[in-house]
Every structure is written in C-alpha cells, then in structure tokens.
Write an enzyme that holds these catalytic residues in place. Structure first.
Site, PDB file in Angstrom:
ATOM      1  N   GLU A 119       0.811  -1.226   0.000  1.00  0.00           N
ATOM      2  CA  GLU A 119       0.000   0.000   0.000  1.00  0.00           C
ATOM      3  C   GLU A 119       0.840   1.270   0.000  1.00  0.00           C
ATOM      4  O   GLU A 119       1.980   1.266   0.464  1.00  0.00           O
ATOM      5  CB  GLU A 119      -0.822   0.088   1.299  1.00  0.00           C
ATOM      6  CG  GLU A 119      -1.630  -1.111   1.632  1.00  0.00           C
ATOM      7  CD  GLU A 119      -2.263  -0.991   3.012  1.00  0.00           C
ATOM      8  OE1 GLU A 119      -3.057  -1.872   3.339  1.00  0.00           O
ATOM      9  OE2 GLU A 119      -1.965  -0.058   3.758  1.00  0.00           O
ATOM     10  N   CYS A 132       3.227   8.476   1.094  1.00  0.00           N
ATOM     11  CA  CYS A 132       3.653   7.581   2.172  1.00  0.00           C
ATOM     12  C   CYS A 132       3.786   6.184   1.555  1.00  0.00           C
ATOM     13  O   CYS A 132       2.822   5.659   0.999  1.00  0.00           O
ATOM     14  CB  CYS A 132       2.586   7.611   3.270  1.00  0.00           C
ATOM     15  SG  CYS A 132       2.832   6.369   4.538  1.00  0.00           S
ATOM     16  N   CYS A 139       4.609  -7.042   8.037  1.00  0.00           N
ATOM     17  CA  CYS A 139       5.755  -6.618   8.858  1.00  0.00           C
ATOM     18  C   CYS A 139       6.053  -7.685   9.902  1.00  0.00           C
ATOM     19  O   CYS A 139       5.126  -8.209  10.521  1.00  0.00           O
ATOM     20  CB  CYS A 139       5.436  -5.289   9.542  1.00  0.00           C
ATOM     21  SG  CYS A 139       6.822  -4.665  10.529  1.00  0.00           S
ATOM     22  N   CYS A 143       3.768  -5.149  16.131  1.00  0.00           N
ATOM     23  CA  CYS A 143       3.271  -4.218  17.154  1.00  0.00           C
ATOM     24  C   CYS A 143       1.755  -4.418  17.320  1.00  0.00           C
ATOM     25  O   CYS A 143       1.033  -4.535  16.320  1.00  0.00           O
ATOM     26  CB  CYS A 143       3.569  -2.780  16.759  1.00  0.00           C
ATOM     27  SG  CYS A 143       5.331  -2.512  16.467  1.00  0.00           S
ATOM     28  N   CYS A 146      -0.964  -2.156  15.528  1.00  0.00           N
ATOM     29  CA  CYS A 146      -0.768  -1.893  14.100  1.00  0.00           C
ATOM     30  C   CYS A 146      -1.388  -3.001  13.247  1.00  0.00           C
ATOM     31  O   CYS A 146      -1.112  -4.188  13.451  1.00  0.00           O
ATOM     32  CB  CYS A 146       0.734  -1.780  13.846  1.00  0.00           C
ATOM     33  SG  CYS A 146       1.156  -1.682  12.096  1.00  0.00           S
ATOM     34  N   GLU A 190       8.862  -2.552   8.183  1.00  0.00           N
ATOM     35  CA  GLU A 190       9.923  -1.885   8.943  1.00  0.00           C
ATOM     36  C   GLU A 190      11.114  -1.668   7.996  1.00  0.00           C
ATOM     37  O   GLU A 190      11.818  -2.616   7.641  1.00  0.00           O
ATOM     38  CB  GLU A 190      10.307  -2.766  10.145  1.00  0.00           C
ATOM     39  CG  GLU A 190      11.553  -2.338  10.868  1.00  0.00           C
ATOM     40  CD  GLU A 190      11.651  -0.834  11.164  1.00  0.00           C
ATOM     41  OE1 GLU A 190      10.677  -0.249  11.668  1.00  0.00           O
ATOM     42  OE2 GLU A 190      12.707  -0.254  10.861  1.00  0.00           O
ATOM     43  N   SER A 221      10.821   6.170   8.878  1.00  0.00           N
ATOM     44  CA  SER A 221      10.284   5.898  10.210  1.00  0.00           C
ATOM     45  C   SER A 221      10.627   4.473  10.617  1.00  0.00           C
ATOM     46  O   SER A 221      10.420   3.532   9.853  1.00  0.00           O
ATOM     47  CB  SER A 221       8.763   6.087  10.176  1.00  0.00           C
ATOM     48  OG  SER A 221       8.190   5.691  11.395  1.00  0.00           O
ATOM     49  N   SER A 244       9.689   5.499  16.182  1.00  0.00           N
ATOM     50  CA  SER A 244       8.415   5.136  16.798  1.00  0.00           C
ATOM     51  C   SER A 244       8.688   4.647  18.214  1.00  0.00           C
ATOM     52  O   SER A 244       8.966   3.480  18.431  1.00  0.00           O
ATOM     53  CB  SER A 244       7.746   4.023  15.978  1.00  0.00           C
ATOM     54  OG  SER A 244       7.420   4.512  14.699  1.00  0.00           O
ATOM     55  N   LEU A 245       8.621   5.581  19.148  1.00  0.00           N
ATOM     56  CA  LEU A 245       9.000   5.225  20.532  1.00  0.00           C
ATOM     57  C   LEU A 245       7.790   4.691  21.310  1.00  0.00           C
ATOM     58  O   LEU A 245       7.852   3.624  21.913  1.00  0.00           O
ATOM     59  CB  LEU A 245       9.609   6.464  21.208  1.00  0.00           C
ATOM     60  CG  LEU A 245      10.347   6.228  22.516  1.00  0.00           C
ATOM     61  CD1 LEU A 245      11.469   5.217  22.359  1.00  0.00           C
ATOM     62  CD2 LEU A 245      10.905   7.547  23.067  1.00  0.00           C
ATOM     63  N   HIS A 246       6.729   5.437  21.345  1.00  0.00           N
ATOM     64  CA  HIS A 246       5.432   5.006  21.887  1.00  0.00           C
ATOM     65  C   HIS A 246       5.392   4.706  23.383  1.00  0.00           C
ATOM     66  O   HIS A 246       4.324   4.347  23.903  1.00  0.00           O
ATOM     67  CB  HIS A 246       4.877   3.777  21.149  1.00  0.00           C
ATOM     68  CG  HIS A 246       4.764   3.937  19.674  1.00  0.00           C
ATOM     69  ND1 HIS A 246       4.227   5.048  19.079  1.00  0.00           N
ATOM     70  CD2 HIS A 246       5.129   3.126  18.650  1.00  0.00           C
ATOM     71  CE1 HIS A 246       4.267   4.911  17.763  1.00  0.00           C
ATOM     72  NE2 HIS A 246       4.825   3.764  17.481  1.00  0.00           N
ATOM     73  N   ASN A 320      -5.444   5.147  15.244  1.00  0.00           N
ATOM     74  CA  ASN A 320      -6.364   4.970  14.127  1.00  0.00           C
ATOM     75  C   ASN A 320      -6.976   3.575  14.277  1.00  0.00           C
ATOM     76  O   ASN A 320      -6.298   2.576  14.062  1.00  0.00           O
ATOM     77  CB  ASN A 320      -5.546   5.095  12.834  1.00  0.00           C
ATOM     78  CG  ASN A 320      -6.408   5.447  11.654  1.00  0.00           C
ATOM     79  OD1 ASN A 320      -7.616   5.243  11.665  1.00  0.00           O
ATOM     80  ND2 ASN A 320      -5.784   5.971  10.622  1.00  0.00           N
ATOM     81  N   CYS A 363      -1.477   2.286   8.381  1.00  0.00           N
ATOM     82  CA  CYS A 363      -0.773   1.313   7.560  1.00  0.00           C
ATOM     83  C   CYS A 363      -1.320  -0.097   7.764  1.00  0.00           C
ATOM     84  O   CYS A 363      -1.627  -0.499   8.863  1.00  0.00           O
ATOM     85  CB  CYS A 363       0.724   1.367   7.831  1.00  0.00           C
ATOM     86  SG  CYS A 363       1.214   0.875   9.471  1.00  0.00           S
TER      87      CYS A 363
END
Ligand code: SAH
Ligand code: SF4
Length: 371
Positions: A119, A132, A139, A143, A146, A190, A221, A244-246, A320, A363
């Site tokens: 995508e 993007c 992936c 996570c 995601c 990733e 990213s 991407s720390l989160h 999201n 994503c």
C-alpha cells in the site's frame, strides 16, 4: 507476454472506500506473472540499458515525464522501443486500486507481479505533495496496535517496488514524478529490516538522474533497530529519521512492541543520538496515544526526561482504530494534556490528527480488509 495495463480515467473524488480506479485486468487476472526485468533495476539509474545518450533519454521519460509504457517514448526509434519492451518492464504492479478519502488523501493498494499486496497513501497538503510508501509486504515486528503487524510478514519489497510506488502514485494523480516533493517511509513494513532495498530506493529518490529529491524531504520511520540506525548514519544519506517510541520505559514498550524485548530504549536512544551527531537533523519521535497504556501525564514527564538534550520533535498520533484491534485510542482531552506536559518541559510537540480514516489509511488496514 503479459503486460500490466492501466486505465487512465481519474478516480471519482467522492467515492470514499470504493475501489474506483481499476486497471482493465481484473483482480482474478492479476498477478500478471510478468517475468521481464524491472527497468528500475538495482543499479545506479544511469546504468539503464541503451547506448550512450539513450540512457539519459530513458531516464528522462521515466523520472521527469513519468512514462509508464515504452510506446510513449516517441524519441526512441520504434525498433529499439520494441526490443526494450521485450526485455524490460516499466511498472512493478499488476493491479493498482485507488481508494479516495473525503479529506483529499488517496490510498493505493498495489498487487505485485507475484500476487502479494502492498500500500501507499497520497497526501496532498496545501504547499506540498507527499506520498507515504511501504517497505515490506506485512511486517515481522508485530506491534499490537498496528494492522500491518497483525497481518504478519509476507516478504521484503525489492528496490524497484519501493521506488515505483512514488512513480505509480504520481502517474495516477496526473502528476509528473518530480512534482512529488515529499516521501515518508511510514507505510507497511519496517524499513530498517529491509535495509539494502530501502537504501537503494532512497538513493534513486535523491539522485539527480532520477527523482532529484532533497534528503530533508525524505523521512524514514523505524520501530527502533539500533544497528540499522547506526548504519543509516554511516551511509550518510542525510534523510530525516522518525523513531516510533510510543512509551517512555521498557516495560510499557514491551507490552505493545515485541521487538522491544531485543532492544532497550537506552540502546535505541544511543543510536538515535549518534544519528543526530552525524546528520545534525532534528529527529521526530512518534508516539501513538493508547488509552491507559502510555497516555498518563507522568509518562509524558518521563518521556521528556529521556529526550533531554536531543534535538527532537514529538509527534503525538491519535490511534487509528481497526477491526479487532486489542487496544483503544486515548481521548482528545487526554492527548492534549499529554502534549501540554511535554511543552512545559520545553519539547516541541505536534498532534497528527489522522487523515484518510474513512478509507483505512493507517498502515496495513486496507490490505488486511481486502485479503
Ligand atoms: N515500521 C515503521 C514504519 C511504519 S508505521 C515504524 O513502526 O515506525 C508508521 C507509524 O504509524 C509508526 O509510528 C506506527 O507506530 C504508527 N501506527 C501504526 N498503526 C497505527 C494505528 N493504528 N494508529 C496510529 N498509529 C499507527
Ligand atoms: Fe511494523 Fe511499524 Fe507496524 Fe510495528 S508499527 S508492526 S514496526 S509497520
């Protein structure tokens, strides 16, 4: 020989969620099984086939004029075009479907020549056109918040497949490739787990012979792979890094990011600091706001503490939602309180209110829904 075919009509802008751009081949006919070599091959773009100045002509058709068919290259002799078309394919996608959102962004779902799917999202901001793009099918990082992570890992995208997302989006938006001035590697996958192919594609984006983009307009990213971040610093491409720390502590991070078991925040931040030392580029810290997981004010203060001394900008991302997600997003108030705490500590903060929510622009959402 099967060749990918495309219809040139533009998508209806109000058909949110509907695939309204579909090439003549049906989904059942894809993948095309096109076994010609990609013309966007993993070699410097000036190594295109053809004699001497012909290479420059071909590069100009591909990267300046955005040709998607050999027949379009009218200043090449017809026999040469036919010979090239036998051996080399221009597009990396057997099927391209566009899902326009009511907010102006357009999500693209690409079927690759082997039937896998990936995508990209077109984001037309007032003063800049951004794409993007993805680096992998699915992936391996997994996570929990995601949709791509939920999908699991398909395969690495090749360099040409990564690059062609930009060319294909430009073409379908009726733009010349170089009108796309910003690229973010924030789609599926990733990037630092597909290092060589990503760097090959980035070099083409930056090359004067190809897309001639400014490195400060390309953002990579990453979930935080210290070795990859250090390698990227050494390769000195000058691109912007987003981490991407989160979460501000390892325990919280490990609840939502499985790779956090292999790499501690301290290890990742050391690599990020090294990246800054080398490039002097401000780093973006991405932080998806998850209800009762990472959104408490004291976690904001802890985040500010670990970022002390780093030239960074924090991007708070409202979650999201996607069907079956095991987490929920923080409310607006909670996000704003979190942002204020960071600001009090002197950190620049922005809140990235999502775009394309109605077409599943987070994503992986579209590929998950369509599979
Ligand atoms: N793998 C890379 C790049 C792709 S994800 C990375 O993780 O950084 C791009 C960004 O979107 C990451 O910050 C990721 O955490 C975030 N993201 C993924 N799914 C999301 C969702 N459902 N809601 C909000 N942000 C999400
Ligand atoms: Fe992979 Fe990034 Fe999604 Fe994590 S957030 S699963 S690293 S794409």
């Amino acid at each position: 020989m099967n060749r990918p075919t495309f219809e040139t009509q533009t998508p209806a802008p109000d058909a949110a969620g509907e695939a309204c751009y579909v090439p003549r081949e049906t989904a059942a006919a894809a993948p095309s099984g096109d076994d010609r070599k990609p013309i966007l091959q993993p070699a410097p773009p000036n190594e295109l086939p053809g004699e001497g100045y012909r290479k420059g002509q071909i590069a100009s058709w591909l990267y300046k004029k955005g040709a998607r068919e050999w027949e379009e290259m009218t200043d090449l002799p017809r026999r040469l075009r036919e010979a090239l078309a036998q051996e080399w394919r221009i597009g990396e996608f057997a099927l391209v479907q566009a899902f326009p959102s009511t907010d102006g962004s357009v999500k693209y779902l690409f079927t690759l020549h082997d039937g896998q799917r990936t995508e990209a999202v077109y984001l037309p901001y007032k003063d800049r056109k951004t794409v993007c793009i993805s680096s992998q099918v699915g992936c391996p990082a997994g996570c929990v918040f995601c949709a791509t992570g939920r999908m699991g890992f398909g395969r690495n995208l090749t360099g040409p497949e990564i690059l062609d997302q930009i060319l294909a989006v430009a073409y379908h938006q009726g733009l010349a490739p170089r009108e796309i001035r910003n690229v973010v590697l924030m789609g599926m996958g990733e990037p630092l787990l597909n290092y060589e192919n990503v760097v090959w594609a980035v070099r083409c984006m930056l090359s004067k012979n190809a897309l001639a983009m400014s490195p400060r307009r390309v953002t990579l990213s990453t979930v935080g792979i210290p070795r990859g971040i250090r390698r990227l610093a050494e390769d000195d491409l000058g691109v912007k890094l987003a981490l991407s720390l989160h979460a501000p502590d390892d325990e919280t991070r490990r609840q939502i990011i499985p790779t956090a078991h292999s790499h501690s925040i301290a290890e990742i931040m050391a690599a990020v600091r090294a990246y800054f030392e080398r490039t002097r580029r401000r780093v973006t810290i991405e932080y998806t706001m998850l209800r009762n997981v990472n959104d408490r004010p004291e976690q904001a203060r802890e985040l500010a503490r670990i970022l002390k001394g780093l030239v960074a900008h924090v991007n708070l991302i409202p979650f999201n939602p996607w069907e079956g997600a095991p987490v929920a997003g923080s409310g607006k108030k909670r996000i704003q309180t979190f942002a204020r705490e960071l600001e009090k500590a002197g950190l620049p903060v922005s809140i990235r209110w999502s775009r394309g929510v109605d077409v599943g622009a987070a994503c992986g959402q579209l590929a998950l829904k369509e599979s």
